[in-house]
Every structure is written in structure tokens, then in C-alpha cells.
Write an enzyme that holds these catalytic residues in place. Sequence first.
Site, PDB file in Angstrom:
ATOM      1  N   LYS A 177      58.503  14.513  55.992  1.00 35.21           N
ATOM      2  CA  LYS A 177      58.083  14.612  54.590  1.00 35.21           C
ATOM      3  C   LYS A 177      58.597  13.370  53.850  1.00 35.21           C
ATOM      4  CE  LYS A 177      59.507  15.720  50.255  1.00 35.21           C
ATOM      5  NZ  LYS A 177      58.679  14.755  49.661  1.00 35.21           N
ATOM      6  N   GLU A 252      72.466  11.260  54.094  1.00 35.79           N
ATOM      7  CA  GLU A 252      72.793   9.909  53.609  1.00 35.79           C
ATOM      8  C   GLU A 252      72.473   9.907  52.124  1.00 35.79           C
ATOM      9  OE1 GLU A 252      74.077   7.410  55.159  1.00 35.79           O
ATOM     10  OE2 GLU A 252      73.888   8.046  57.235  1.00 35.79           O
ATOM     11  N   CYS A 286      70.702   2.126  47.950  1.00 35.09           N
ATOM     12  CA  CYS A 286      71.901   2.968  48.024  1.00 35.09           C
ATOM     13  C   CYS A 286      73.135   2.093  48.139  1.00 35.09           C
ATOM     14  CB  CYS A 286      71.799   3.905  49.210  1.00 35.09           C
ATOM     15  SG  CYS A 286      71.365   3.052  50.721  1.00 35.09           S
ATOM     16  N   GLU A 387      75.888   6.690  39.776  1.00 33.91           N
ATOM     17  CA  GLU A 387      74.847   5.842  40.357  1.00 33.91           C
ATOM     18  C   GLU A 387      73.709   5.688  39.351  1.00 33.91           C
ATOM     19  OE1 GLU A 387      72.382   7.351  43.640  1.00 33.91           O
ATOM     20  OE2 GLU A 387      72.913   5.526  44.717  1.00 33.91           O
TER      21      GLU A 387
HETATM   22  P1  NAP Z   1      65.789  12.259  45.953  1.00 30.88           P
HETATM   23  O1  NAP Z   1      65.191  12.568  44.648  1.00 30.88           O
HETATM   24  O2  NAP Z   1      67.016  12.966  46.351  1.00 30.88           O
HETATM   25  O3  NAP Z   1      64.638  12.496  47.021  1.00 30.88           O
HETATM   26  C1  NAP Z   1      64.825  12.247  48.407  1.00 30.88           C
HETATM   27  C2  NAP Z   1      63.818  13.082  49.192  1.00 30.88           C
HETATM   28  O4  NAP Z   1      64.146  14.465  49.055  1.00 30.88           O
HETATM   29  C3  NAP Z   1      62.387  12.948  48.688  1.00 30.88           C
HETATM   30  O5  NAP Z   1      61.508  13.016  49.781  1.00 30.88           O
HETATM   31  C4  NAP Z   1      62.256  14.156  47.786  1.00 30.88           C
HETATM   32  O6  NAP Z   1      60.925  14.563  47.575  1.00 30.88           O
HETATM   33  C5  NAP Z   1      63.025  15.182  48.592  1.00 30.88           C
HETATM   34  N1  NAP Z   1      63.476  16.348  47.829  1.00 30.88           N
HETATM   35  C6  NAP Z   1      63.636  16.463  46.480  1.00 30.88           C
HETATM   36  N2  NAP Z   1      64.091  17.699  46.185  1.00 30.88           N
HETATM   37  C7  NAP Z   1      64.223  18.370  47.343  1.00 30.88           C
HETATM   38  C8  NAP Z   1      64.653  19.689  47.687  1.00 30.88           C
HETATM   39  N3  NAP Z   1      65.055  20.542  46.769  1.00 30.88           N
HETATM   40  N4  NAP Z   1      64.680  20.041  48.992  1.00 30.88           N
HETATM   41  C9  NAP Z   1      64.298  19.173  49.951  1.00 30.88           C
HETATM   42  N5  NAP Z   1      63.862  17.917  49.684  1.00 30.88           N
HETATM   43  C10 NAP Z   1      63.836  17.513  48.404  1.00 30.88           C
HETATM   44  O7  NAP Z   1      66.118  10.698  46.083  1.00 30.88           O
HETATM   45  P2  NAP Z   1      65.160   9.477  45.716  1.00 30.88           P
HETATM   46  O8  NAP Z   1      65.102   9.375  44.228  1.00 30.88           O
HETATM   47  O9  NAP Z   1      63.901   9.542  46.479  1.00 30.88           O
HETATM   48  O10 NAP Z   1      65.987   8.256  46.303  1.00 30.88           O
HETATM   49  C11 NAP Z   1      67.053   7.654  45.630  1.00 30.88           C
HETATM   50  C12 NAP Z   1      68.388   8.185  46.109  1.00 30.88           C
HETATM   51  O11 NAP Z   1      68.482   8.018  47.524  1.00 30.88           O
HETATM   52  C13 NAP Z   1      69.564   7.440  45.552  1.00 30.88           C
HETATM   53  O12 NAP Z   1      70.564   8.344  45.194  1.00 30.88           O
HETATM   54  C14 NAP Z   1      70.035   6.575  46.707  1.00 30.88           C
HETATM   55  O13 NAP Z   1      71.384   6.218  46.662  1.00 30.88           O
HETATM   56  C15 NAP Z   1      69.741   7.455  47.855  1.00 30.88           C
HETATM   57  N6  NAP Z   1      69.640   6.678  49.085  1.00 30.88           N
HETATM   58  C16 NAP Z   1      70.648   6.777  50.003  1.00 30.88           C
HETATM   59  C17 NAP Z   1      70.612   6.027  51.154  1.00 30.88           C
HETATM   60  C18 NAP Z   1      71.708   6.119  52.176  1.00 30.88           C
HETATM   61  O14 NAP Z   1      71.448   5.782  53.309  1.00 30.88           O
HETATM   62  N7  NAP Z   1      72.904   6.554  51.851  1.00 30.88           N
HETATM   63  C19 NAP Z   1      69.533   5.160  51.382  1.00 30.88           C
HETATM   64  C20 NAP Z   1      68.540   5.075  50.418  1.00 30.88           C
HETATM   65  C21 NAP Z   1      68.595   5.845  49.277  1.00 30.88           C
HETATM   66  P3  NAP Z   1      60.089  13.976  46.318  1.00 30.88           P
HETATM   67  O15 NAP Z   1      59.945  12.522  46.527  1.00 30.88           O
HETATM   68  O16 NAP Z   1      58.805  14.705  46.435  1.00 30.88           O
HETATM   69  O17 NAP Z   1      60.885  14.319  45.088  1.00 30.88           O
END
Ligand code: NAP
Length: 496
Positions: A177, A252, A286, A387
Site C-alpha cells: 500500500k 521506520e 526523515c 519534526e
Molecule cells: P504517514 O502519514 O505516517 O503515512 C505513511 C504511510 O502510512 C502512508 O502510506 C499512509 O497512507 C499510511 N497510513 C496513514 N494512516 C495509517 C493508519 N492508520 N494505518 C496504516 N497506515 C496508515 O507519513 P508520510 O506523511 O507519508 O511521510 C512522512 C513521515 O515519514 C515523516 O515523519 C518522515 O520522517 C517519515 N519517514 C521516515 C523514514 C525512515 O526511514 N525513518 C523515511 C521516510 C519518511 P496515506 O498516504 O494514504 O495517508
Amino acid sequence: MAKPETYKNFIGGEWVGSVTGETFENRNPANHDELIGMFQASNQEDVDAAVEAASEAYKSWRLTPAPHRAELLFDLGHLINERKEEFARDMTREMGKVLKETRGDVQEAIDMTYYIAGEGRRMYGETTPSELPDKFAMSVRMPIGPTALITPWNFPMAIPSWKLIPALVCGNTVVFKPATDTPLSAYNLVKACEEVGIPKGVVNFVTGSGRNVGQPLVEHDGVKLISFTGSTTVGKGISQVCGRLNKKHSLEMGGKNPIIVMDDANLDLALDGCTWGAFGTTGQRCTASSRIIVQKGVLDEFTDRFVERAKNLKVGDGLDPATEMGPVINKSQLQKVEEYIEIGRQEGASLLTGGHRVETEATASGFFLEPTVFADVTPGMRIAQEEIFGPVTAIIPADDLGEAVDIANGTPYGLSSSIYTNDVRNSFVAMRDLFFGIVYVNAPTIGAEVHLPFGGTQDTGNGHREGGSTVLDVFSEWKTLYVDYSGRLQKAQQID
Ligand code: NAP
Ligand code: MG
């Protein structure tokens, strides 16, 4: 203009529409008027079908010899390589980062694919002597089962590849997904999997929201492992569900990554690194360098020169080769970053440059923000703790290395960190004392390589590491095998 394409889910080897009959739009953040394509707004029923397909395919995929699984992955690496430019352009259009960086994102997927495909002929376990005569002991890795991959939008092909390729080489099947903001790059990867002949049902692809697709995947009985990259808030929610269900999950999550600049640093080098670390990918990594902790002897000079660098960055459409920084991903993220800029002002930090939208004719339909630098930031301020995930960085003064390390360690996160110094003692103290998954010396906080462990401490993760051979621990379980060929009952621990 041609009608934008409608992309489907991929379930059991067939491209199918969602049972909902609904779709969502994928638009270009550099020009919101540009509709890139329509994607399926799926739900629980689509998830059920995909998990069923993954469960069925698992029966034969787990028994396919790992070197054969890996041959398909090498073919996949070649195909992604052939299409690198096309995939990079699609990615810039759907998420905004500049073409040089989206090429890097695709390259990371290629690197990961070749590197991990090599594990098809390694995946080493151990053999060791038994404490008993005529007994043989060894450990092997075994696959886990249907795996859910849930990924963010900032590395739309690289991050999925970090999960997909190791999952497959280990013998798992997947339901993938992708983030709602970047489904096209995910589609490109899945389509390539189909084209190289990965068997039906081994890779399934379901688009839709976190709530309607992500959550049902996490809860699903048939999904045996969750691999998630995204925000700490969503990740912790997944952890709670997985705790209740006792389901293996790897997380992550976010970061608040510091660069320490010591008085003895090569300032030109530090300025190059801080500019790239803070504003590369519009600060939406990130690992972005969102805190710059500067020793007081070079604070004024560093600050003046850094602000000059930030002011001169060319902001615009990532497809334009002159652009150095693209847009923010979407409107709500733009507003969130603006809120943080306001919070920084109210907390009493000095806004030295940036803070506004970029408003020219060329940027009118996009989500563009100026590179933003705060100074006089104290470690407890929200802009130094939370963040932001945008082109905003905070300069924090420190008296000496001890204080700088304490400041660096003083947030809830622990992904990436860095020090600029020409003193070997400073660098080794930092390497020892920074409580982060990654420490760079004389390089910014971004720039991880696929064959080394990647991940972080505290609220950045839950103890796993992707990348490196460590990723195999996420996607396999250890099995210990004892073979007693003595022909009699032998008891361990000297029991007779
Ligand atoms: P996000 O809002 O947490 O979304 C990540 C994924 O989870 C998306 O596919 C999202 O779907 C899905 N999701 C949302 N709510 C969910 C739920 N309740 N249950 C299961 N899945 C769910 O993060 P983002 O805004 O896409 O990405 C930015 C974040 O990612 C930042 O905090 C960044 O630091 C972190 N990040 C971490 C790393 C690492 O390796 N540590 C690398 C890159 C990014 P939708 O898109 O449909 O909302
Ligand atoms: Mg988009």
C-alpha cells in the site's frame, strides 16, 4: 489534453478496479492544475482479496529456491535501470523533488535490488558443533508469510524497494500500500515486477487511504508481518494494534537530525553539507538536517554565510534543470510548515531568511516555500524538538562538544546525526556519544547507502534496521535445526 489514465490495483496477477468503484486524484505539487492520473480508492474488501492472493501464492513462492527468486530480482534491477529516466520524471511530477534527486531515488531502488538479490545465494545461517556426539546443529532463515508494506511519499520508489526486495528474496509474498501522494512511482515498480515474471499473487498492490487500506492490512489475520515507514504518530498506532495482535512489525519513523559544527571545522565543507542536508528534498527527508548546532567561536560567520546560501537557492519546478529546491508535497503540509514558522516566531527565535511562500508566475499553482533559517534557537523550543518536514532549519548555539552532544541527543528521535570537525578526538567522542542509528563525520545527515544498516533509536524506530544484511532479520524468522544421528535418546545439559 488527453484524459488522465486510471490506474488499477494489482491482485493475484490481474489489474482490477476497487470494489468501491471510486478513485482519487494524483496531482503535481509544482503545478496543482496538472492531474497525473486517477488511482483506486480501495477498501477492506480489496485488502481481503489481495491478502487471499498473497496467501495462495505464498504456498509455492516460499518453496521456490532463493537463487531462483533472486534471478527474477536481478531482471527487475535491469528493467528499473532501463527505465530510470522515465521513472525519475514521473516521480518529480508526482512529488516535486528535483530530477537529480528523483534519479537518485530510482538509483537507490536499483542498488537495493542488485544488493539484496545477491542474498539469494547467501542468506547465511550458522552451523556449530553440538554438545552431544552424533548430533548436528545449525540455524537457517525461514520466510514469515504474507507481508504488508506501508510506505511514505518522500522516497516513492527507494523506500518501497527497501522492503519489497528483501521480503521477496526471503520467500514472503506482499501486499503493498503506497502513500496516497505518490501512487504512480509505486505502480511503476509493481508493473516492472509483473513484466519480469514474478509469479501471480507474489506482489499485490492496493492503493487507497491509510484508514481504508493501511489499517485493515495491519489488522488482517492473514498478514503475518508489517513493514511500515512514515510518521511516528501513525507508526505508534500501528504498534499498538500489532502489540494487541502479537504481530511482528518493523517501524521506520520520524527524525530531528542534528549537524554539529565545531570551531575547528572546515567551514566551507560544513556550509555545503548543511545546505544540502537542510534543503535537499525541500527538507522532506526523515534524515533532513533540521537542527544545526554551532560552536560559539564560528557561530556568527557560519550563520551569515549559511543564510546567504539559503537565500540563493533557486526554488521551482523540479523538472527544470536550474531548480535546486522543489515544492512541498501538498497543501496541508504547506500549512503545517507555515504553522511551525509562526510557532518559531512566537517562541522568540530569529527568522533570518525565508518564511514565505514563493509567489511568482511560475510558482503560482504550486506549493512553494522559501528556504527558511531560524537562529537564536534554544534546545527546548518546539521548532528544535518536533519534526517539521519542510525547508526549515534551526541554528542552535553551543559552548563545547559536550553541550552540543547533549543538545543533539535531547529530542525524542534518534535517526541520523553528524559532526563537522577536523579534530580526530572530537569525531570519536561524537561517534561514541551520539545516540542515533547513524552518525556521519564531515558529511551531512543525509546520504545513506543501501548495504549498511538504516534506522534509528527512540521514537524513530522499534529496534529494527532496514538496509544492510540486518534487513533480513526483519523479513525472516530464525529456525534452529538439530539432527541427532546417534540412534538413541540423548539429553542436553548433561542430564543422563
Ligand atoms: P504517514 O502519514 O505516517 O503515512 C505513511 C504511510 O502510512 C502512508 O502510506 C499512509 O497512507 C499510511 N497510513 C496513514 N494512516 C495509517 C493508519 N492508520 N494505518 C496504516 N497506515 C496508515 O507519513 P508520510 O506523511 O507519508 O511521510 C512522512 C513521515 O515519514 C515523516 O515523519 C518522515 O520522517 C517519515 N519517514 C521516515 C523514514 C525512515 O526511514 N525513518 C523515511 C521516510 C519518511 P496515506 O498516504 O494514504 O495517508
Ligand atoms: Mg502527487
